[in-house]
Structures are given as structure tokens and as C-alpha cells.
Design an enzyme around this catalytic site. Structure first.
Site, PDB file in Angstrom:
ATOM      1  N   HIS A   1      10.525   9.986  -6.934  1.00 28.83           N
ATOM      2  CA  HIS A   1      10.605   8.672  -7.584  1.00 28.83           C
ATOM      3  C   HIS A   1      11.484   8.767  -8.832  1.00 28.83           C
ATOM      4  CE1 HIS A   1       9.298   4.666  -8.600  1.00 28.83           C
ATOM      5  NE2 HIS A   1       9.220   5.085  -9.846  1.00 28.83           N
TER       6      HIS A   1
ATOM      7  N   MET B   1      11.267   2.991   2.258  1.00 27.28           N
ATOM      8  CA  MET B   1      10.919   1.726   1.613  1.00 27.28           C
ATOM      9  C   MET B   1       9.656   1.059   2.168  1.00 27.28           C
ATOM     10  SD  MET B   1      13.125   1.749  -0.677  1.00 27.28           S
ATOM     11  CE  MET B   1      13.250   0.135  -1.430  1.00 27.28           C
ATOM     12  N   ARG B   2       8.957   1.730   3.065  1.00 27.45           N
ATOM     13  CA  ARG B   2       7.718   1.147   3.590  1.00 27.45           C
ATOM     14  C   ARG B   2       6.512   1.847   2.994  1.00 27.45           C
ATOM     15  NH1 ARG B   2       7.512  -1.770   8.218  1.00 27.45           N
ATOM     16  NH2 ARG B   2       5.463  -1.008   8.806  1.00 27.45           N
TER      17      ARG B   2
ATOM     18  N   ASN C   1       6.639  12.596  -2.339  1.00 28.95           N
ATOM     19  CA  ASN C   1       7.616  11.521  -2.559  1.00 28.95           C
ATOM     20  C   ASN C   1       8.407  11.843  -3.813  1.00 28.95           C
ATOM     21  OD1 ASN C   1       8.891   8.952  -2.207  1.00 28.95           O
ATOM     22  ND2 ASN C   1       7.595   8.122  -3.828  1.00 28.95           N
TER      23      ASN C   1
HETATM   24  C1  GRF Z   1      15.977   7.887  -4.896  1.00 31.33           C
HETATM   25  O1  GRF Z   1      16.329   7.456  -6.180  1.00 31.33           O
HETATM   26  C2  GRF Z   1      14.510   8.175  -4.811  1.00 31.33           C
HETATM   27  O2  GRF Z   1      13.968   8.647  -6.000  1.00 31.33           O
HETATM   28  C3  GRF Z   1      13.918   6.829  -4.498  1.00 31.33           C
HETATM   29  O3  GRF Z   1      14.842   6.227  -3.635  1.00 31.33           O
HETATM   30  C4  GRF Z   1      16.137   6.769  -3.878  1.00 31.33           C
HETATM   31  C5  GRF Z   1      16.653   7.270  -2.565  1.00 31.33           C
HETATM   32  O4  GRF Z   1      17.991   7.696  -2.634  1.00 31.33           O
HETATM   33  N1  GRF Z   1      12.595   6.956  -3.955  1.00 31.33           N
HETATM   34  P1  GRF Z   1      18.639   8.464  -1.404  1.00 31.33           P
HETATM   35  O5  GRF Z   1      18.462   7.560  -0.182  1.00 31.33           O
HETATM   36  O6  GRF Z   1      17.924   9.754  -1.240  1.00 31.33           O
HETATM   37  O7  GRF Z   1      20.079   8.623  -1.741  1.00 31.33           O
END
Ligand code: GRF
Length: 213
Positions: free
Chosen positions: A112, A93-94, A110
Site C-alpha cells: 500500500h 482493486m477488489r 498487500n
Molecule cells: C501500488 O502503488 C500499490 O501500492 C497499490 O497499487 C499500486 C499498484 O501499482 N496497492 P502496480 O500495478 O504494481 O504498478
């Protein structure tokens, strides 16, 4: 052949981390060794998953680090200490700073939960749902200095059907993520993924897209 040392950065649940760890363990000839999990949240379930799997995991406190540059520098020290070659962000989240991104240029992936460039940001599933789109999905992309803007390596659609709820949609998207991400990360580790400006190409064998649901 020696395995590529992969670091996974995660802030939350870590289900994508789990998919990567499971694939690294169970797929014959898996090209990666998960050398490190990095989290910016002390209580992240991802850290617990890593430790349960016997994978080296570190929490870097954003507060103690002081600022973005300091956090990134602390991460670099951990990565370099383990000879990490490839990074997979999985619910991290950073935002990573420009210096960090440049240092690992074309080596940070990444995942998404939308079909970028639609619905970037942290509320992608909800935003797609509220927008009323009929198709959304999952994107795996390289990380550049923007937010969810880097070159796209793979995408898979997920349909929003009349009887879906945001919960069923979320579950479908996560299932696609878990099928897609290890394949793309492994292809990158095998040196089969090339970035030419915005265009990413993957040499065979092709990524097997999960069924569209
Ligand atoms: C996933 O939906 C990913 O696409 C997004 O954050 C979520 C992370 O889920 N970037 P997890 O922590 O892997 O369960």
C-alpha cells in the site's frame, strides 16, 4: 529446497508484479516460484507482463462470476489447481471476502502506498499529497477482512520535499515499493515472518529498507 508457490493478484500496471517476477528469477536462492497471476481486468498490463515472462496468468471476469463469493470461489479453484501457498496482492482493486481471507489466513500480503493507518483506500498517494503531510511512504501488510487494516509487516518512509510534485512523489513511492515488496514476500516464503495479533516480527536477516528520499 522446493520453492513456495506464490500467486500475485493485480488489476493494473503490474510494476510490483514485475519486481516480484524479476526478483524471483534473478536473486540467488529466491524462495518463491510465481505459479499464477490473477487479474479481474481483462486488459491489465499485469497480465501482459506475466505472459511475456512465461508466467501462468488468468483473467477472472467479475461480471461472469456473478458476485464477490463467486469471484473468490473461482480464484480459489485456480489457486488450488496450482497448489498456491502464498498470495501477494499488487494493485488488486477488489476486496476479497471473509471466507477467502480466512482460508488463506496470514498467507495474503498487500502493498500500500502510504504509511498505514494513514491514508487507506485507493487514492493514498493523492490523499497524502492533498493533506499536506511531509512524510508518507509504503506499507506491506497482511490482509484481513477490512480495507488496508491488517497487521503491518514492514514500512518505509518517503519524504515530501518542497520541490516534489505528485508525479515525483509517485515515482519515489513506486521505487520504494519495488525494493521492499520482494524482500517481505521472500521472508514470508522462508517462514521468517510471524503474526502475533497485530504485531508482525521478521527473523533475520532484516529487511533492507531503501534509502529515504
Ligand atoms: C501500488 O502503488 C500499490 O501500492 C497499490 O497499487 C499500486 C499498484 O501499482 N496497492 P502496480 O500495478 O504494481 O504498478
Amino acid at each position: 529446497m522446493s520453492k513456495v508457490k506464490l500467486a500475485v493478484f493485480a488489476s493494473g500496471n503490474g510494476s510490483n508484479l514485475q519486481a516480484l517476477m524479476d526478483a524471483a528469477r534473478s536473486r540467488p536462492g529466491a524462495p518463491v516460484e510465481i505459479a499464477l497471476v490473477v487479474s479481474d481486468r481483462r486488459n491489465a498490463r499485469a497480465l501482459e507482463r506475466a505472459r511475456d515472462a512465461g508466467v501462468d496468468a488468468v483473467y477472472i471476469s467479475p461480471k461472469r462470476a456473478g458476485g464477490r463469493a463467486e469471484f473468490d470461489a473461482a480464484a480459489v479453484r485456480e489457486l488450488e489447481a496450482r497448489g498456491v501457498q502464498l498470495i501477494a496482492l499488487a494493485g488488486f482493486m477488489r476486496i476479497l471476502g471473509a471466507d477467502f481471507v480466512r482460508r488463506y489466513e496470514n498467507r495474503i500480503l498487500n502493498i500500500h502506498p502510504s504509511l498505514l493507518p494513514a491514508f487507506p483506500g485507493t487514492r493514498a498517494i493523492q490523499d497524502a499529497w492533498e493533506h499536506g503531510v511531509k512524510t508518507t511512504g509504503v506499507t506491506v501488510h497482511y490482509v484481513d477482512e477490512g480495507v488496508d487494516t491488517g497487521p503491518i509487516a514492514a514500512q518505509c518512509p518517503t519524504l515530501i520535499r518542497p520541490n516534489d510534485t505528485i508525479e515525483t512523489l509517485t515515482a519515489k513511492i513506486h521505487a520504494v515499493e519495488h525494493a521492499l515488496y520482494p524482500q517481505v514476500v521472500f521472508a514470508a516464503a522462508e517462514g521468517r515472518v510471524r503474526v502475533h495479533g497485530r504485531l508482525v516480527t521478521i527473523k533475520p536477516p532484516a529487511i533492507q529498507l531503501p534509502p529515504v528520499r
